[in-house]
Design a protein around this motif. Structure first.
Motif, PDB file in Angstrom:
ATOM      1  N   TYR A   1      -1.048  -7.011   1.154  1.00  0.00           N
ATOM      2  CA  TYR A   1      -0.132  -5.970   1.744  1.00  0.00           C
ATOM      3  C   TYR A   1      -0.953  -4.753   2.153  1.00  0.00           C
ATOM      4  CZ  TYR A   1       3.015  -1.987   2.675  1.00  0.00           C
ATOM      5  OH  TYR A   1       3.602  -1.069   3.003  1.00  0.00           O
TER       6      TYR A   1
ATOM      7  N   THR B   1      -2.967  -1.033  -2.791  1.00  0.00           N
ATOM      8  CA  THR B   1      -2.817  -2.294  -3.868  1.00  0.00           C
ATOM      9  C   THR B   1      -3.244  -1.668  -5.264  1.00  0.00           C
ATOM     10  OG1 THR B   1      -3.986  -3.520  -2.044  1.00  0.00           O
ATOM     11  CG2 THR B   1      -4.103  -4.475  -4.227  1.00  0.00           C
TER      12      THR B   1
ATOM     13  N   SER C   1      -7.778  -5.211   1.555  1.00  0.00           N
ATOM     14  CA  SER C   1      -6.716  -6.109   1.917  1.00  0.00           C
ATOM     15  C   SER C   1      -6.731  -6.551   3.375  1.00  0.00           C
ATOM     16  CB  SER C   1      -5.400  -5.415   1.388  1.00  0.00           C
ATOM     17  OG  SER C   1      -5.520  -4.844   0.185  1.00  0.00           O
TER      18      SER C   1
ATOM     19  N   ASP D   1      -8.338  -9.945  -4.116  1.00  0.00           N
ATOM     20  CA  ASP D   1      -8.197  -8.444  -3.412  1.00  0.00           C
ATOM     21  C   ASP D   1      -8.027  -7.651  -4.771  1.00  0.00           C
ATOM     22  OD1 ASP D   1      -7.775  -6.320  -2.052  1.00  0.00           O
ATOM     23  OD2 ASP D   1      -5.641  -6.767  -1.737  1.00  0.00           O
TER      24      ASP D   1
HETATM   25 MG   LIG Z   1      -5.324  -2.959  -0.759  1.00  0.00          MG
END
Ligand SMILES: [Mg+2]
Ligand SMILES: Nc1nc2c(ncn2[C@@H]2O[C@H](COP(=O)(O)OP(=O)(O)OP(=O)(O)O)[C@@H](O)[C@H]2O)c(=O)[nH]1
Length: 270
Positions: A42, A51, A29, A70
């Motif tokens: 995030y 994530t 990320s 992502d």
């Molecule tokens: Mg992540």
């Protein structure tokens, strides 16, 4: 041929589709944010998966439209199953008609056997055809301190060298803490564009993924049959062991315990 090249050039210029893959906490990320020059994803220092689902964001970088997907952090516990297969198909769909590049995110640091397993699992899932669309992206470049990435790679684990080799020798390093360093982003985009040109603008497709899923399913089926056969053999061995134990115990008991009609004769004979 020329037409294909012109078309692919137009395609690459119009939108470069990037998918981030890697182990939990590898810096996927953060790398996505560095690439996009904003913070849509995030990030956190956590021992858990931060994530949990894929998400996509787009931006214009150095005059190029790029989209970045992502993905959830791979863990050793994510065993391939039908759900994972469907989840990955969704990531690929998000990048419709398919990604130009998979960035295999690996943090700088000690590369241990556990990392190798995860990376191999990722490479296996997408199949051999994905290799030419894959590049290793090292994160935590700040940990290199005075060392260059080439120095780091000289002494690194042979498995990591092999992984880079599988990815056609393509790699890049990011320091996600250095937001001012735009050159690291431009340099990565140049490497990606070079790779995309070598692939004549083509991208990894859902059909390629389907092919590897079919192979994986055949492999699973074979493994299931082998496991069932193995379990059957083990059961037979156990059953016969229990049987012979029972026989042994029974015969021992027979030797030690006098039968009711011979009771007393054993000790009184002399
Ligand atoms: Mg992540
Ligand atoms: N020092 C340093 N820390 C980094 C770098 N990149 C990421 N981190 C830190 O590593 C931690 C994990 O980063 P994330 O980007 O959330 O990692 P992730 O791969 O998305 O994690 P999951 O979503 O859980 O799989 C965070 O604390 C980041 O700040 C880097 O280049 N240098």
């Amino acid at each position: 041929m020329l037409l294909i090249q012109i078309n692919s050039h137009i395609k690459i210029r119009s939108l470069l589709r990037i998918v981030l893959l890697g182990k939990r906490g590898a810096g996927k990320s953060s790398a996505g944010n560095t690439l996009l020059g904003k913070q849509p994803f995030y990030t956190a220092a956590s021992s858990q998966r931060v994530t949990k689902d894929w998400s996509m964001s787009a931006s214009t970088v150095d005059g190029h439209r790029i989209s970045v997907v992502d993905t959830a952090g791979w863990t050793d516990l994510i065993l391939m199953n039908d759900n994972t297969i469907l989840e990955i198909a969704e990531w690929i769909d998000q990048s419709d008609p398919g990604p130009h590049v998979f960035l295999l995110v690996i943090p700088i640091g000690r590369f241990i056997k556990e990392e190798t397993n995860t990376v191999h699992q990722i490479l296996e899932v997408f199949g051999e055809e994905a290799h030419k669309y894959t590049m290793v992206l090292f994160t935590k470049g700040d940990d290199l301190e005075e060392m260059t990435i080439e120095d780091y790679l000289k002494d690194t684990h042979p498995d990591l060298k092999k992984i880079i080799e599988v990815c056609g020798g393509r790699y890049h390093v990011f320091n996600n803490r250095d937001k001012e360093n735009k050159k690291q982003v431009s340099d990565l985009l140049e490497k990606i564009k070079l790779m995309a040109k070598r692939n004549e603008g083509r991208n990894y497709t859902k059909a390629m993924y389907q092919k590897t899923v079919d192979q994986i399913e055949v492999k699973w089926k074979r493994e299931r049959i082998m496991n069932a056969a193995r379990a059957e053999v083990e059961k037979e061995i156990n059953d016969s062991a229990v049987g012979s134990n029972y026989e042994t115990t029974r015969s021992k008991n027979t030797e030690l315990k006098p039968s009711p009609d011979t009771k007393g004769t054993v000790s009184t004979k002399e």
